[in-house]
Scaffold this active site. Structure first.
Site, PDB file in Angstrom:
ATOM      1  N   HIS A   1       0.859  -1.177   0.000  1.00 15.01           N
ATOM      2  CA  HIS A   1       0.000   0.000   0.000  1.00 15.01           C
ATOM      3  C   HIS A   1       0.896   1.228   0.000  1.00 15.01           C
ATOM      4  O   HIS A   1       2.131   1.092  -0.009  1.00 15.01           O
ATOM      5  CB  HIS A   1      -0.987  -0.013   1.176  1.00 15.01           C
TER       6      HIS A   1
ATOM      7  N   HIS B   1       5.421  -5.260   9.706  1.00 12.34           N
ATOM      8  CA  HIS B   1       6.116  -4.856  10.937  1.00 12.34           C
ATOM      9  C   HIS B   1       6.138  -6.060  11.867  1.00 12.34           C
ATOM     10  O   HIS B   1       5.096  -6.677  12.087  1.00 12.34           O
ATOM     11  CB  HIS B   1       5.401  -3.698  11.631  1.00 12.34           C
TER      12      HIS B   1
ATOM     13  N   HIS C   1       1.153   3.936   2.197  1.00  9.89           N
ATOM     14  CA  HIS C   1       1.436   4.749   3.380  1.00  9.89           C
ATOM     15  C   HIS C   1       2.947   5.061   3.418  1.00  9.89           C
ATOM     16  O   HIS C   1       3.756   4.298   2.893  1.00  9.89           O
ATOM     17  CB  HIS C   1       0.984   4.029   4.655  1.00  9.89           C
TER      18      HIS C   1
ATOM     19  N   ASP D   1       5.390   4.794   5.309  1.00  9.00           N
ATOM     20  CA  ASP D   1       6.428   3.882   5.803  1.00  9.00           C
ATOM     21  C   ASP D   1       6.606   2.668   4.888  1.00  9.00           C
ATOM     22  O   ASP D   1       7.434   1.800   5.180  1.00  9.00           O
ATOM     23  CB  ASP D   1       6.134   3.423   7.243  1.00  9.00           C
ATOM     24  N   HIS D   2       5.852   2.586   3.784  1.00  7.79           N
ATOM     25  CA  HIS D   2       5.927   1.379   2.937  1.00  7.79           C
ATOM     26  C   HIS D   2       6.452   1.591   1.526  1.00  7.79           C
ATOM     27  O   HIS D   2       7.249   0.790   1.043  1.00  7.79           O
ATOM     28  CB  HIS D   2       4.545   0.694   2.879  1.00  7.79           C
TER      29      HIS D   2
HETATM   30 ZN   LIG Z   1       3.152   0.265   8.037  1.00  8.66          ZN
END
Ligand SMILES: [Zn+2]
Length: 290
Positions: free
Chosen positions: A84, A204, A86, A88-89
């Site tokens: 996805h 994570h 977001h 952090d990805h």
């Molecule tokens: Zn994440």
């Protein structure tokens, strides 16, 4: 790959910055972005046995992390896949693409102010697609809920599901309406239950060895919270606000987490609204007796 001397250990803990071989064809590199929401950091999975590799979730646009991914693959990356968009990805995708010419695959980002705006997949992943980046067999599962463009990727024949943020070890996934949807999140979880899963490789945290147990635990937890939402609505009577509901519904949650819980509460209320079990009048929510 740099870590081939390591004995594979599928169940090793995920440690910030560590490159860990999980299996002959899967390694995990944890990005240096630890936080309350990201745990030890974002897991980037490096798939394949060479000479080319695929990277699932390139992580944040962090020069150290990008360099480590390039070092671990010898710069031979044919595909970058994002669960996805977001922040952090997916932001590392652009740097990996420009360094290696890799093709970026995922679903286009919605426009809700919470997405990585640099993210431009070269091709769109669709539910049920079977793709073979770097010689690996991956099945694409569209799993909206945490984010509307979220996909999980099933490595076959191992039955290892790369879950992005759909399932994370030990913590509750944040559902941020309107792009996040509790109703779709629970539906996506029930879909995953029907697959032959052997392990969950989350975005994570460490690998989870009991996929069905974990999915059922999360489903039960969410439905238990939903029943607290319903109890709260019934206790407070017609026209309850989010501010009034949070301390009642999340009485078991530390107060410092209540701002985050507010998003989850709204996600629960949206689900109940879509199911016509509550009525909404501006900021006021009312339980509709069955
Ligand atoms: Zn994440």
């Amino acid at each position: 790959m740099a870590a081939t001397f390591e004995v594979p250990d599928l169940h090793a803990p995920a440690l910030t910055g560590e490159l860990r071989r999980l299996a002959p064809n899967v390694a995990r590199l944890v990005a240096p972005n630890p936080s309350a929401l990201t745990g030890a950091g974002t897991n980037s999975y490096i798939i394949g046995t060479g000479p080319e590799f695929a990277v699932v979730d390139p992580g944040p646009d962090d020069a150290r992390h990008v360099e480590r991914v390039l070092a671990a693959t010898g710069g031979r990356i044919s595909h970058v896949l994002c669960t996805h968009s977001h922040p952090d990805h997916s932001p590392g995708a652009a740097a990996l693409k420009s360094a290696t010419g890799a093709i970026v695959l995922g679903r286009p980002a919605p426009d809700d102010g919470y997405q990585d705006e640099s993210y431009r997949p070269d091709a769109t992943l669709t539910d049920g697609d079977r793709i073979s980046p770097a010689g690996a067999n991956l099945r694409v599962l569209h799993t909206p809920g945490h984010a509307s463009n979220h996909v999980c990727l099933l490595l076959e024949p191992e039955g290892w599901l790369m879950t992005g943020d759909h399932l994370m070890g030990g913590s509750t996934v944040v559902i941020l309406p309107p792009d996040g949807s509790m109703r779709l999140y629970l539906e996506s979880l029930r879909q995953l239950r029907t697959l032959p899963l052997a392990a969950l490789l989350p975005g994570h945290g460490a690998v989870m060895a009991d996929p069905l147990g974990e999915i059922d635990r999360v489903l039960a937890h969410r439905l238990q919270r939903e029943s607290k939402v319903i109890d709260g609505l019934m206790t407070l009577g017609s026209g309850a606000t989010l501010d009034a509901l949070v301390p009642v519904v999340y009485a078991d949650t530390p107060v410092r987490l209540h701002p985050l819980a507010r998003h989850s509460l709204l996600a629960h209320l949206q689900k109940l609204l879509e199911e016509r079990r509550v009525a909404q009048d501006g900021e006021h929510w009312t339980w509709l007796a069955a």
